[in-house]
Write a protein that holds these residues in place. Structure first.
Motif, PDB file in Angstrom:
ATOM      1  N   ILE A 192      70.766 -47.640 -34.622  1.00 21.70           N
ATOM      2  CA  ILE A 192      70.743 -48.396 -33.320  1.00 21.70           C
ATOM      3  C   ILE A 192      70.194 -48.168 -32.800  1.00 21.70           C
ATOM      4  O   ILE A 192      69.497 -47.489 -31.917  1.00 21.70           O
ATOM      5  CB  ILE A 192      70.739 -51.055 -33.047  1.00 21.70           C
ATOM      6  N   LEU A 193      71.515 -47.528 -32.156  1.00 19.70           N
ATOM      7  CA  LEU A 193      72.586 -46.919 -30.587  1.00 19.70           C
ATOM      8  C   LEU A 193      71.086 -45.128 -30.839  1.00 19.70           C
ATOM      9  O   LEU A 193      70.630 -44.696 -29.966  1.00 19.70           O
ATOM     10  CB  LEU A 193      73.229 -46.607 -30.652  1.00 19.70           C
ATOM     11  N   PHE A 194      71.238 -44.297 -32.147  1.00 13.24           N
ATOM     12  CA  PHE A 194      70.709 -43.791 -32.585  1.00 13.24           C
ATOM     13  C   PHE A 194      68.988 -43.446 -32.252  1.00 13.24           C
ATOM     14  O   PHE A 194      68.467 -42.960 -31.568  1.00 13.24           O
ATOM     15  CB  PHE A 194      71.024 -43.104 -33.653  1.00 13.24           C
ATOM     16  N   GLY A 195      68.207 -44.764 -32.685  1.00 13.77           N
ATOM     17  CA  GLY A 195      66.749 -45.052 -32.176  1.00 13.77           C
ATOM     18  C   GLY A 195      66.572 -44.796 -30.611  1.00 13.77           C
ATOM     19  O   GLY A 195      65.914 -44.659 -30.414  1.00 13.77           O
ATOM     20  N   CYS A 196      67.678 -45.952 -30.276  1.00 14.49           N
ATOM     21  CA  CYS A 196      68.081 -45.964 -28.350  1.00 14.49           C
ATOM     22  C   CYS A 196      67.624 -44.758 -27.843  1.00 14.49           C
ATOM     23  O   CYS A 196      66.584 -44.270 -27.071  1.00 14.49           O
ATOM     24  CB  CYS A 196      68.267 -47.179 -28.039  1.00 14.49           C
ATOM     25  N   LEU A 197      68.257 -44.091 -28.235  1.00 11.60           N
ATOM     26  CA  LEU A 197      68.796 -42.488 -27.555  1.00 11.60           C
ATOM     27  C   LEU A 197      67.719 -41.507 -27.635  1.00 11.60           C
ATOM     28  O   LEU A 197      67.074 -41.027 -26.976  1.00 11.60           O
ATOM     29  CB  LEU A 197      70.005 -42.182 -28.463  1.00 11.60           C
ATOM     30  N   ALA A 198      67.541 -41.768 -29.375  1.00  8.43           N
ATOM     31  CA  ALA A 198      65.609 -40.613 -29.289  1.00  8.43           C
ATOM     32  C   ALA A 198      64.730 -40.896 -28.993  1.00  8.43           C
ATOM     33  O   ALA A 198      63.738 -40.410 -28.235  1.00  8.43           O
ATOM     34  CB  ALA A 198      65.828 -40.926 -30.601  1.00  8.43           C
ATOM     35  N   GLN A 199      64.271 -42.908 -28.407  1.00  8.79           N
ATOM     36  CA  GLN A 199      63.112 -43.280 -27.342  1.00  8.79           C
ATOM     37  C   GLN A 199      63.430 -42.265 -26.216  1.00  8.79           C
ATOM     38  O   GLN A 199      62.337 -42.614 -25.727  1.00  8.79           O
ATOM     39  CB  GLN A 199      63.176 -44.765 -27.755  1.00  8.79           C
ATOM     40  N   TYR A 200      64.871 -42.273 -25.640  1.00  9.95           N
ATOM     41  CA  TYR A 200      64.717 -42.314 -23.842  1.00  9.95           C
ATOM     42  C   TYR A 200      64.892 -40.571 -23.622  1.00  9.95           C
ATOM     43  O   TYR A 200      65.403 -40.407 -23.474  1.00  9.95           O
ATOM     44  CB  TYR A 200      65.556 -43.571 -23.710  1.00  9.95           C
ATOM     45  N   THR A 201      64.981 -39.380 -24.958  1.00 11.25           N
ATOM     46  CA  THR A 201      65.004 -38.468 -24.973  1.00 11.25           C
ATOM     47  C   THR A 201      63.749 -37.589 -24.984  1.00 11.25           C
ATOM     48  O   THR A 201      63.428 -36.692 -24.406  1.00 11.25           O
ATOM     49  CB  THR A 201      66.083 -37.729 -25.575  1.00 11.25           C
ATOM     50  N   ILE A 202      63.681 -37.892 -26.529  1.00 11.27           N
ATOM     51  CA  ILE A 202      62.676 -37.476 -26.996  1.00 11.27           C
ATOM     52  C   ILE A 202      61.506 -37.234 -26.110  1.00 11.27           C
ATOM     53  O   ILE A 202      60.594 -36.669 -26.091  1.00 11.27           O
ATOM     54  CB  ILE A 202      61.809 -37.604 -28.453  1.00 11.27           C
ATOM     55  N   MET A 203      60.839 -39.135 -25.485  1.00 14.25           N
ATOM     56  CA  MET A 203      59.243 -39.172 -24.957  1.00 14.25           C
ATOM     57  C   MET A 203      59.562 -38.776 -23.628  1.00 14.25           C
ATOM     58  O   MET A 203      58.298 -37.663 -23.259  1.00 14.25           O
ATOM     59  CB  MET A 203      59.147 -40.544 -25.409  1.00 14.25           C
ATOM     60  N   PRO A 204      60.607 -39.164 -23.249  1.00 12.23           N
ATOM     61  CA  PRO A 204      60.181 -38.353 -21.693  1.00 12.23           C
ATOM     62  C   PRO A 204      60.110 -36.954 -21.395  1.00 12.23           C
ATOM     63  O   PRO A 204      60.040 -36.391 -20.693  1.00 12.23           O
ATOM     64  CB  PRO A 204      61.970 -38.644 -21.559  1.00 12.23           C
ATOM     65  N   THR A 205      61.135 -35.828 -22.316  1.00 12.72           N
ATOM     66  CA  THR A 205      60.972 -34.614 -22.304  1.00 12.72           C
ATOM     67  C   THR A 205      59.708 -33.849 -22.577  1.00 12.72           C
ATOM     68  O   THR A 205      59.443 -33.393 -22.331  1.00 12.72           O
ATOM     69  CB  THR A 205      62.068 -33.654 -23.438  1.00 12.72           C
ATOM     70  N   PHE A 206      58.407 -34.424 -23.902  1.00 14.39           N
ATOM     71  CA  PHE A 206      57.403 -33.950 -24.032  1.00 14.39           C
ATOM     72  C   PHE A 206      57.051 -34.859 -23.406  1.00 14.39           C
ATOM     73  O   PHE A 206      55.589 -33.355 -22.791  1.00 14.39           O
ATOM     74  CB  PHE A 206      57.672 -34.192 -25.596  1.00 14.39           C
ATOM     75  N   GLY A 207      56.767 -35.945 -22.736  1.00 16.23           N
ATOM     76  CA  GLY A 207      55.281 -35.500 -21.437  1.00 16.23           C
ATOM     77  C   GLY A 207      55.773 -35.202 -20.127  1.00 16.23           C
ATOM     78  O   GLY A 207      54.602 -34.971 -19.889  1.00 16.23           O
ATOM     79  N   LEU A 208      57.484 -34.300 -19.947  1.00 21.18           N
ATOM     80  CA  LEU A 208      57.376 -33.693 -19.164  1.00 21.18           C
ATOM     81  C   LEU A 208      56.827 -32.202 -18.832  1.00 21.18           C
ATOM     82  O   LEU A 208      55.844 -31.509 -18.543  1.00 21.18           O
ATOM     83  CB  LEU A 208      58.677 -33.777 -18.079  1.00 21.18           C
ATOM     84  N   ILE A 209      56.744 -31.798 -20.971  1.00 13.60           N
ATOM     85  CA  ILE A 209      56.638 -30.808 -20.791  1.00 13.60           C
ATOM     86  C   ILE A 209      54.653 -30.581 -21.176  1.00 13.60           C
ATOM     87  O   ILE A 209      53.915 -29.915 -20.489  1.00 13.60           O
ATOM     88  CB  ILE A 209      56.772 -30.181 -22.258  1.00 13.60           C
ATOM     89  N   ILE A 210      54.020 -31.290 -22.048  1.00 12.98           N
ATOM     90  CA  ILE A 210      53.338 -31.916 -22.148  1.00 12.98           C
ATOM     91  C   ILE A 210      51.828 -31.523 -20.624  1.00 12.98           C
ATOM     92  O   ILE A 210      51.543 -31.478 -20.289  1.00 12.98           O
ATOM     93  CB  ILE A 210      52.279 -32.914 -22.562  1.00 12.98           C
ATOM     94  N   SER A 211      52.858 -32.186 -19.625  1.00 11.51           N
ATOM     95  CA  SER A 211      51.855 -32.431 -18.120  1.00 11.51           C
ATOM     96  C   SER A 211      51.914 -30.802 -17.791  1.00 11.51           C
ATOM     97  O   SER A 211      50.628 -30.692 -17.125  1.00 11.51           O
ATOM     98  CB  SER A 211      52.776 -33.976 -17.378  1.00 11.51           C
ATOM     99  N   LYS A 212      52.776 -30.506 -17.606  1.00 13.98           N
ATOM    100  CA  LYS A 212      53.119 -28.991 -17.318  1.00 13.98           C
ATOM    101  C   LYS A 212      52.018 -27.900 -18.019  1.00 13.98           C
ATOM    102  O   LYS A 212      51.144 -27.216 -17.693  1.00 13.98           O
ATOM    103  CB  LYS A 212      54.807 -28.278 -17.324  1.00 13.98           C
ATOM    104  N   ALA A 213      51.755 -28.178 -19.689  1.00 15.16           N
ATOM    105  CA  ALA A 213      51.508 -27.394 -20.076  1.00 15.16           C
ATOM    106  C   ALA A 213      49.685 -26.999 -20.104  1.00 15.16           C
ATOM    107  O   ALA A 213      49.048 -26.317 -20.169  1.00 15.16           O
ATOM    108  CB  ALA A 213      51.738 -27.104 -21.797  1.00 15.16           C
ATOM    109  N   LEU A 214      49.362 -28.747 -19.751  1.00 19.66           N
ATOM    110  CA  LEU A 214      48.273 -29.176 -19.924  1.00 19.66           C
ATOM    111  C   LEU A 214      47.680 -28.787 -18.338  1.00 19.66           C
ATOM    112  O   LEU A 214      46.317 -28.567 -17.795  1.00 19.66           O
ATOM    113  CB  LEU A 214      47.715 -30.019 -19.889  1.00 19.66           C
ATOM    114  N   GLY A 215      48.332 -28.726 -17.275  1.00 20.04           N
ATOM    115  CA  GLY A 215      48.415 -28.912 -15.837  1.00 20.04           C
ATOM    116  C   GLY A 215      47.494 -29.370 -15.134  1.00 20.04           C
ATOM    117  O   GLY A 215      46.494 -29.984 -14.675  1.00 20.04           O
ATOM    118  N   LEU A 216      48.125 -31.143 -15.585  1.00 19.56           N
ATOM    119  CA  LEU A 216      47.722 -31.821 -15.296  1.00 19.56           C
ATOM    120  C   LEU A 216      47.769 -32.415 -13.522  1.00 19.56           C
ATOM    121  O   LEU A 216      48.412 -31.674 -13.459  1.00 19.56           O
ATOM    122  CB  LEU A 216      48.407 -33.608 -15.584  1.00 19.56           C
TER     123      LEU A 216
END
Length: 405
Positions: free
Chosen positions: A135-159
């Motif tokens: 459970i802790l692993f899944g919660c940690l993955a939720q709040y690390t993977i998605m925020p990180t890729f949210g920032l990376i994708i927004s910068k890569a696409l120049g939003l």
């Protein structure tokens, strides 16, 4: 339960005087009869009760409940239809948009209340204590993977700054309740998915505002305290209220529960369609005035619309959810979890509570474009999640190697 009742009735009906006593043979290998180990397992009632309305149709279930179950399972279809209507005739949602943001907050609060009606906090804590690592692993993955890729994708696409904040806000939201349904379809670990959804939702009071402030604060001012208070009001409060109502008025809740899933999916579809229609009107007007004449063909209008900001938003949301599904599965596999746990973690990480993102965006950011990525996510995420679920449904998960710690 039915097996124990049958055994009880048979033993009570037999008479000790009418039957001779037969000595029982003691097994040579006690390991073949692991009754002591099995007796220690505690039933997880809340998990079963929460998905009674989502299980395959049973002949013992009333026909009207089966109809409600079938209707609630069409959630991706409702969201997709709402998105199409928002594009073709946005005025259909005008009555709901005009009352925003109060109408948005109220609808999300009712959705969370329906979730709380099916939650028993005691059983939730028991399950958490039995399987803390997964459970802790899944919660940690939720709040690390998605925020990180949210920032990376927004910068890569120049939003633009507004769309960047909207995508990051979406990525920092907790898991959505639709992930539980998709996990069930995908033959994943449903109890793990449910507890992860509850844990990430409870943690959203602190983590969603904090991560949004850290990642998006450089683009626009972010009121972390306001985001936290709003999350507490429209998410945590209704969930706790629903759980309290279940413990105090179980008979009333039992009558209402069969209607809760259908109500929740319709409210979520209305919320997503309303936000989408509000932004589609703005995008269409800017697109037509900038590049196309009024007599242009529909194909040219659609092409121009998708090649602009709307197309970038759709691409960014698609990439974000794909990263969540894929990286979530790979991370769970590297950590040594079994196939059912990998599927649950993958689905939970990849599917967000987009309704919360919509409500927070409309309540705390002046630009309406901030709410566009969460609104688009409601359509794209459910199509992707449902497709993944049905793909996995045709592939049997591995029977061994499941890590339950």
């Amino acid at each position: 339960m039915s097996l124990s009742l049958c055994l009880t009735s048979l033993s009570s009906s037999s008479s000790p005087r009418s039957h001779p006593r037969i000595p029982l043979l003691k097994p040579r290998n006690p390991a073949i009869f692991p009754s002591r180990k099995l007796s220690k397992l505690q039933p997880i009632r809340s998990v079963q009760e929460q998905f009674d309305h989502q299980q395959p149709l049973s002949p013992t279930t009333p026909k009207w409940e089966n109809m409600l179950t079938a209707a609630a399972s069409l959630y991706p279809l409702y969201v997709t239809a709402g998105g199409v209507v928002a594009c073709v005739k946005p005025s259909v949602f005008a009555w709901f948009v005009e009352r925003s943001p109060n109408s948005y907050s109220l609808s999300l609060g009712l959705i969370m209340l329906s979730m709380g009606l099916t939650l028993k906090l005691r059983d939730f804590f028991n399950l958490f204590l039995e399987r803390p690592f997964s459970i802790l692993f899944g919660c940690l993955a939720q709040y690390t993977i998605m925020p990180t890729f949210g920032l990376i994708i927004s910068k890569a696409l120049g939003l633009s700054p507004s769309l960047t904040v909207g995508l990051i806000l979406l990525a920092c939201c907790p898991g959505g309740t639709a992930s539980n349904v998709v996990t069930l379809i995908a033959q994943g670990d449903v109890p793990l998915s449910i507890v992860m959804t509850i844990c990430t939702t409870l943690g959203a009071v602190i983590l969603t505002p904090l991560l949004t402030k850290i990642l998006a604060g450089a683009y626009v001012p972010v009121n972390a305290a306001g985001l936290s208070i709003s999350t507490l009001q429209v998410v945590i409060g209704p969930i706790l209220l629903g759980s309290y109502m279940q413990s105090m008025f179980p008979e009333v809740v039992k009558m209402v529960t069969p209607f809760s899933p259908l109500f929740a999916v319709l409210a979520a579809s209305l919320l997503a369609g309303s936000i989408f229609s509000e932004n589609v009107v703005r995008l269409k007007s800017s697109m037509v005035s900038a590049s196309l004449a009024s007599d242009a063909s529909p194909f040219l209008k659609i092409h121009s619309l998708l090649s602009g900001e709307l197309g970038l938003v759709m691409l960014s949301v698609l990439l974000l959810h794909f990263a969540g599904f894929f990286v979530g599965y790979i991370a769970a596999a590297i950590a040594g979890f079994g196939e059912r746990q990998r599927r649950a973690i993958s689905v939970e990480v990849g599917m967000q509570n987009s309704s919360l993102g919509v409500v927070l965006a409309t309540a705390h950011f002046p630009s309406p474009m901030v709410a566009l990525p969460p609104a688009m996510s409601a359509v794209i995420m459910n199509i992707m999640g449902s497709s993944l679920g049905f793909f996995w449904r045709n592939i049997n998960p591995e029977a061994d190697g499941s890590k339950q710690a």
